[in-house]
Write a protein that holds these residues in place. Sequence first.
Motif, PDB file in Angstrom:
ATOM      1  N   TRP A 167     -20.025 -32.137  68.495  1.00  0.00           N
ATOM      2  CA  TRP A 167     -20.319 -32.479  70.340  1.00  0.00           C
ATOM      3  C   TRP A 167     -20.433 -33.207  70.914  1.00  0.00           C
ATOM      4  O   TRP A 167     -20.203 -32.701  73.033  1.00  0.00           O
ATOM      5  CB  TRP A 167     -21.139 -30.664  69.798  1.00  0.00           C
ATOM      6  CG  TRP A 167     -20.187 -29.680  69.480  1.00  0.00           C
ATOM      7  CD1 TRP A 167     -20.022 -29.317  68.732  1.00  0.00           C
ATOM      8  CD2 TRP A 167     -19.211 -28.840  70.199  1.00  0.00           C
ATOM      9  NE1 TRP A 167     -19.081 -28.425  67.916  1.00  0.00           N
ATOM     10  CE2 TRP A 167     -18.782 -27.985  68.983  1.00  0.00           C
ATOM     11  CE3 TRP A 167     -18.727 -28.079  71.365  1.00  0.00           C
ATOM     12  CZ2 TRP A 167     -17.833 -26.635  69.570  1.00  0.00           C
ATOM     13  CZ3 TRP A 167     -18.407 -27.531  71.679  1.00  0.00           C
ATOM     14  CH2 TRP A 167     -17.596 -26.785  70.817  1.00  0.00           C
ATOM     15  N   VAL A 168     -21.036 -34.347  70.885  1.00  0.00           N
ATOM     16  CA  VAL A 168     -22.152 -35.379  71.944  1.00  0.00           C
ATOM     17  C   VAL A 168     -20.603 -35.622  72.914  1.00  0.00           C
ATOM     18  O   VAL A 168     -19.566 -35.983  72.739  1.00  0.00           O
ATOM     19  CB  VAL A 168     -23.168 -35.696  71.605  1.00  0.00           C
ATOM     20  CG1 VAL A 168     -22.947 -37.544  72.519  1.00  0.00           C
ATOM     21  CG2 VAL A 168     -24.571 -35.435  70.280  1.00  0.00           C
ATOM     22  N   GLY A 169     -21.249 -35.710  73.847  1.00  0.00           N
ATOM     23  CA  GLY A 169     -19.712 -36.466  75.391  1.00  0.00           C
ATOM     24  C   GLY A 169     -18.986 -34.969  75.791  1.00  0.00           C
ATOM     25  O   GLY A 169     -18.549 -35.253  76.666  1.00  0.00           O
ATOM     26  N   ARG A 170     -18.813 -33.415  74.898  1.00  0.00           N
ATOM     27  CA  ARG A 170     -17.574 -32.652  74.351  1.00  0.00           C
ATOM     28  C   ARG A 170     -18.413 -31.905  76.354  1.00  0.00           C
ATOM     29  O   ARG A 170     -19.511 -31.911  76.352  1.00  0.00           O
ATOM     30  CB  ARG A 170     -17.390 -31.599  73.761  1.00  0.00           C
ATOM     31  CG  ARG A 170     -16.312 -33.041  72.666  1.00  0.00           C
ATOM     32  CD  ARG A 170     -15.788 -31.801  71.468  1.00  0.00           C
ATOM     33  NE  ARG A 170     -15.337 -33.155  70.456  1.00  0.00           N
ATOM     34  CZ  ARG A 170     -14.264 -33.361  70.700  1.00  0.00           C
ATOM     35  NH1 ARG A 170     -13.888 -32.770  71.853  1.00  0.00           N
ATOM     36  NH2 ARG A 170     -13.473 -34.338  69.590  1.00  0.00           N
TER      37      ARG A 170
ATOM     38  N   VAL B 182     -17.501 -37.212  77.873  1.00  0.00           N
ATOM     39  CA  VAL B 182     -17.141 -38.763  76.999  1.00  0.00           C
ATOM     40  C   VAL B 182     -17.115 -39.025  75.554  1.00  0.00           C
ATOM     41  O   VAL B 182     -17.819 -38.263  74.698  1.00  0.00           O
ATOM     42  CB  VAL B 182     -18.804 -38.565  77.960  1.00  0.00           C
ATOM     43  CG1 VAL B 182     -18.864 -39.998  77.082  1.00  0.00           C
ATOM     44  CG2 VAL B 182     -19.087 -37.805  79.389  1.00  0.00           C
ATOM     45  N   GLU B 183     -17.088 -40.211  75.629  1.00  0.00           N
ATOM     46  CA  GLU B 183     -16.773 -41.096  74.276  1.00  0.00           C
ATOM     47  C   GLU B 183     -17.024 -42.708  74.692  1.00  0.00           C
ATOM     48  O   GLU B 183     -17.529 -42.907  75.913  1.00  0.00           O
ATOM     49  CB  GLU B 183     -15.084 -40.919  73.597  1.00  0.00           C
ATOM     50  CG  GLU B 183     -15.050 -39.903  73.262  1.00  0.00           C
ATOM     51  CD  GLU B 183     -13.610 -40.095  72.937  1.00  0.00           C
ATOM     52  OE1 GLU B 183     -12.833 -40.650  72.046  1.00  0.00           O
ATOM     53  OE2 GLU B 183     -12.366 -39.514  73.968  1.00  0.00           O
ATOM     54  N   VAL B 184     -17.300 -43.468  73.084  1.00  0.00           N
ATOM     55  CA  VAL B 184     -17.587 -44.850  74.272  1.00  0.00           C
ATOM     56  C   VAL B 184     -16.565 -45.604  73.836  1.00  0.00           C
ATOM     57  O   VAL B 184     -15.553 -45.645  72.891  1.00  0.00           O
ATOM     58  CB  VAL B 184     -19.163 -44.865  73.453  1.00  0.00           C
ATOM     59  CG1 VAL B 184     -20.284 -44.690  73.888  1.00  0.00           C
ATOM     60  CG2 VAL B 184     -19.248 -44.756  72.168  1.00  0.00           C
ATOM     61  N   ASP B 185     -15.954 -46.404  74.507  1.00  0.00           N
ATOM     62  CA  ASP B 185     -14.914 -47.198  74.242  1.00  0.00           C
ATOM     63  C   ASP B 185     -14.662 -48.252  72.842  1.00  0.00           C
ATOM     64  O   ASP B 185     -15.873 -48.768  72.454  1.00  0.00           O
ATOM     65  CB  ASP B 185     -14.454 -47.804  75.904  1.00  0.00           C
ATOM     66  CG  ASP B 185     -13.105 -48.469  75.891  1.00  0.00           C
ATOM     67  OD1 ASP B 185     -12.250 -47.303  76.303  1.00  0.00           O
ATOM     68  OD2 ASP B 185     -13.039 -49.690  75.496  1.00  0.00           O
TER      69      ASP B 185
ATOM     70  N   GLY C 125     -23.516 -30.617  81.291  1.00  0.00           N
ATOM     71  CA  GLY C 125     -22.124 -30.077  79.528  1.00  0.00           C
ATOM     72  C   GLY C 125     -22.133 -30.528  78.542  1.00  0.00           C
ATOM     73  O   GLY C 125     -21.449 -30.826  77.127  1.00  0.00           O
ATOM     74  N   THR C 126     -22.558 -32.367  78.502  1.00  0.00           N
ATOM     75  CA  THR C 126     -22.214 -33.206  77.281  1.00  0.00           C
ATOM     76  C   THR C 126     -22.843 -32.644  76.041  1.00  0.00           C
ATOM     77  O   THR C 126     -22.476 -33.418  75.002  1.00  0.00           O
ATOM     78  CB  THR C 126     -21.866 -34.717  77.185  1.00  0.00           C
ATOM     79  OG1 THR C 126     -22.961 -34.976  78.317  1.00  0.00           O
ATOM     80  CG2 THR C 126     -20.816 -34.793  78.644  1.00  0.00           C
ATOM     81  N   CYS C 127     -23.984 -32.486  76.527  1.00  0.00           N
ATOM     82  CA  CYS C 127     -24.951 -32.464  74.868  1.00  0.00           C
ATOM     83  C   CYS C 127     -25.945 -30.724  74.721  1.00  0.00           C
ATOM     84  O   CYS C 127     -26.895 -30.127  75.442  1.00  0.00           O
ATOM     85  CB  CYS C 127     -26.533 -33.126  75.436  1.00  0.00           C
ATOM     86  SG  CYS C 127     -26.193 -34.997  74.994  1.00  0.00           S
TER      87      CYS C 127
ATOM     88  N   PRO D  15     -26.660 -25.182  65.284  1.00  0.00           N
ATOM     89  CA  PRO D  15     -26.227 -26.657  65.469  1.00  0.00           C
ATOM     90  C   PRO D  15     -24.910 -26.983  65.237  1.00  0.00           C
ATOM     91  O   PRO D  15     -24.343 -28.031  65.573  1.00  0.00           O
ATOM     92  CB  PRO D  15     -27.566 -27.111  64.354  1.00  0.00           C
ATOM     93  CG  PRO D  15     -27.939 -25.788  63.679  1.00  0.00           C
ATOM     94  CD  PRO D  15     -26.774 -24.612  64.077  1.00  0.00           C
ATOM     95  N   ARG D  16     -23.860 -26.307  65.193  1.00  0.00           N
ATOM     96  CA  ARG D  16     -22.479 -26.331  64.628  1.00  0.00           C
ATOM     97  C   ARG D  16     -21.787 -26.221  65.863  1.00  0.00           C
ATOM     98  O   ARG D  16     -21.088 -26.562  65.571  1.00  0.00           O
ATOM     99  CB  ARG D  16     -21.872 -25.166  63.691  1.00  0.00           C
ATOM    100  CG  ARG D  16     -22.199 -25.873  61.792  1.00  0.00           C
ATOM    101  CD  ARG D  16     -22.216 -24.797  61.130  1.00  0.00           C
ATOM    102  NE  ARG D  16     -22.287 -23.150  61.606  1.00  0.00           N
ATOM    103  CZ  ARG D  16     -22.256 -22.461  61.286  1.00  0.00           C
ATOM    104  NH1 ARG D  16     -21.167 -22.168  60.413  1.00  0.00           N
ATOM    105  NH2 ARG D  16     -22.752 -21.178  61.599  1.00  0.00           N
ATOM    106  N   THR D  17     -22.198 -26.004  66.459  1.00  0.00           N
ATOM    107  CA  THR D  17     -21.647 -25.880  67.954  1.00  0.00           C
ATOM    108  C   THR D  17     -22.148 -26.577  69.112  1.00  0.00           C
ATOM    109  O   THR D  17     -21.615 -26.001  70.549  1.00  0.00           O
ATOM    110  CB  THR D  17     -20.769 -24.331  68.596  1.00  0.00           C
ATOM    111  OG1 THR D  17     -21.918 -23.197  68.349  1.00  0.00           O
ATOM    112  CG2 THR D  17     -20.002 -24.332  66.713  1.00  0.00           C
ATOM    113  N   SER D  18     -23.468 -26.416  68.953  1.00  0.00           N
ATOM    114  CA  SER D  18     -23.609 -27.066  70.256  1.00  0.00           C
ATOM    115  C   SER D  18     -24.753 -28.314  69.686  1.00  0.00           C
ATOM    116  O   SER D  18     -24.989 -29.011  69.106  1.00  0.00           O
ATOM    117  CB  SER D  18     -25.132 -26.267  70.780  1.00  0.00           C
ATOM    118  OG  SER D  18     -25.600 -25.861  69.915  1.00  0.00           O
TER     119      SER D  18
END
Lengths: 549, 191
Positions: free
Chosen positions: A316-319, A419-422, A484-486, A492-495
């Motif tokens: 979920w991190v970055g979404r 957000v991802e890391v490239d 919104g990204t964190c 814990p499964r959806t946040s």
Amino acid sequence: MALKHVNAVIVGAGAGGGVAASQLAAAGLSVVLLERGKWYTAADCRKDDLRNQRTSVLGNNSGPDEERNPRVAVDLNGQERVVLPSEGSYSNNAACVGGGTFTYGAQAWRYQEKDFRMAATYGVPEGSTLSDWPISYAELEPYYEKAEYEIGVSGDVSADPFHGPRRLPLPMPPLPVNREYAILKPAAQRAGLHPFDIPMLRNSVPYGGRPPCMQCRWCVGFACEVNAKCGTQNTAIPAALATGNCELRTGCMVREVMTDARGRSTGVAYYDADDKLREQTADIVIVSSAAVESARLLLNSKSKLHPAGLGNRYGWVGRNLQGHTYTGAWGIFDFDTYDDIGPGANIAVCDYNHGNPGLIGGAMLANEFIRLPYQFVGALPPGVPQWGRAHKDFMRQWYRRSIAIQGPTQEIPIADSRVEVDPKVKDFWGLPVARLSGGKHPKTMETSVAMADKAEAWLKAAGAIRTWKKLAGNGTSGGQHQAGTCRMGDDPRTSVVDKYCRVHDQDNLYVIDGSVHVTNGGFNPVLTIMAIAYYATERIVKGWKGRGV
Amino acid sequence: MVIGNEGRYVLALDHLKLHSLRRRGFLRIAGTATACGALISCGRQSTPWRFLTAAEGRTLAAICEQIIPTDQTPGAAWAGVVNFIDRQLMGPYRRQQAAYRTGLREIDQAAVAKFGKDFASLDAQQQTGLIESLAGGQKRFFSTVIAHTMQGYYGDPRHGGNRDAVSWRMLGVPVIPIRGRYRYELPKQGA
């Protein structure tokens, strides 16, 4: 090289990190506040209409450094491009002490009660991750109040029937009004709307040892020459430093959150102002780098136990990256509307934040900040050519006779806006950069068009002789309102973080900034970021039992 | 001449710092270079600009003047928009250097092909007609020039355009920020 161990290290000295530092330091914790940018002061104010945080065609005025901090932006066709901080698709906020609050327009909105319960109010539209916050407006109210009084807010919301219950009025009265206000207010009232003075993190009277606003035309995007804008750089951070418990280190780019063999956070590794790698150990780590960089830092903090990055066990991190979809309208009048009284934005209605038939959410609508001449260049009605004599005539004839009304439409979060890391592109320090992709939910676009209609109707009611809409594209949203990204949640499964901003599978790692917003309201988000920082750090302080929480 | 080449090199690298000093120095050197004519070792023609050649500057001025023409107020050429763009091409616009080099050459070539003269030598009607007929990459280049011209004409004079704040005067925007207009002194206790 290891540095003296502290109780808390905070990454980012913006709205969230600045407030967090003040609260922890006041409670007696030793704090190191790391900021990758510089500490500017009012004396660094440079009223440059082509080089600021709002119009950055010649660069930014408060960071980040143009050469060292690229990102990758992926457009809706899947085309990816390396972008620099001064480009629109970079989604820049700022990099300096105070963060965005150093140059912001300073609108100080509380979200409404329904903004915390969007899924309960509207249901979950297909293709979205719309969800309720795990906390309510009522839980946050005392902290909104604290932010208003500690940082300083002027305005008068008493005529707004839509705001949630509040204990106290705002600490400062509104600023004297300008001509646009005088034109728009009676028109709104005639139309049955409820106009009122925008709450602003800006002194209207002496407050906090700083003078009132002198109402110049250079506001949003600029540092305040007289220090009348209240940001964390002239409130919370000096207060933190004054306790003697907080050390601010600027020019420090954090590489990763370090973890021990059991996966617990132990501090951060960062490049200092001389680009030397340092390690700052701490009992508590707080990430407050704004939605894009906070997500990037967690994703870049990979280890054996956290192969996908910290807090990212369920991906979920970055979404749910979201900002606001700004739409509105222009109107031109057969008399002068311009009187050179800043900051410009001063009247708003919240009649359209909710309750729009068939729509989800809505937006607060307000008149725009003073448009500097270059900003008017692109504000053309259909039919006016982009260049040549007719364009020049248009500028000459209407610059002083125009009003813009717009609003930040609340966005319906989607998982693919992220957000991802490239995998390939690295920054100056060799760290993988943020990669932004995704678009907007169709319901967001629908609401944003309706908000433009409402803005246009208000201008017509005010006597505009011609009006036209200002619409938004459906590309990635973020920018200065990035959030919104964190996201915060009980599951814990959806946040990513719990209702106290603590990363779910960590006992001493927190995210305190707009990243935790589940939804971002139909308002400028900064007061909510500050309120959450007060709320989350109060909990940390209450639970503090010395080293090794 | 060795000094001249060094001067130009420093100018290219260090355009932001000591800008006016370097520029004065360079103009003096350029003047000498013109006088010495064929002795210029690098073989470049002398130019008053930092990035543009003299010919490019002339073409660009003509294009900018079409974008914001002179009427009852001066247009882009008088306002120094070429100076603005040239300066930014050594700074924030540097990634567009190649686009300018190619774009200006192509527009001149198109003018020669159609009318037998370079763009700046055409009359206003021919210039507008040619601009309107641009397509593909040339059209995109022209869009870039529109944006840069607007910045140079309506933006802050500190960047080398908007000479004498001509656009702000035209729009009726007070040129000097008025400080202390509002009750800036702190009110007395109980007032």
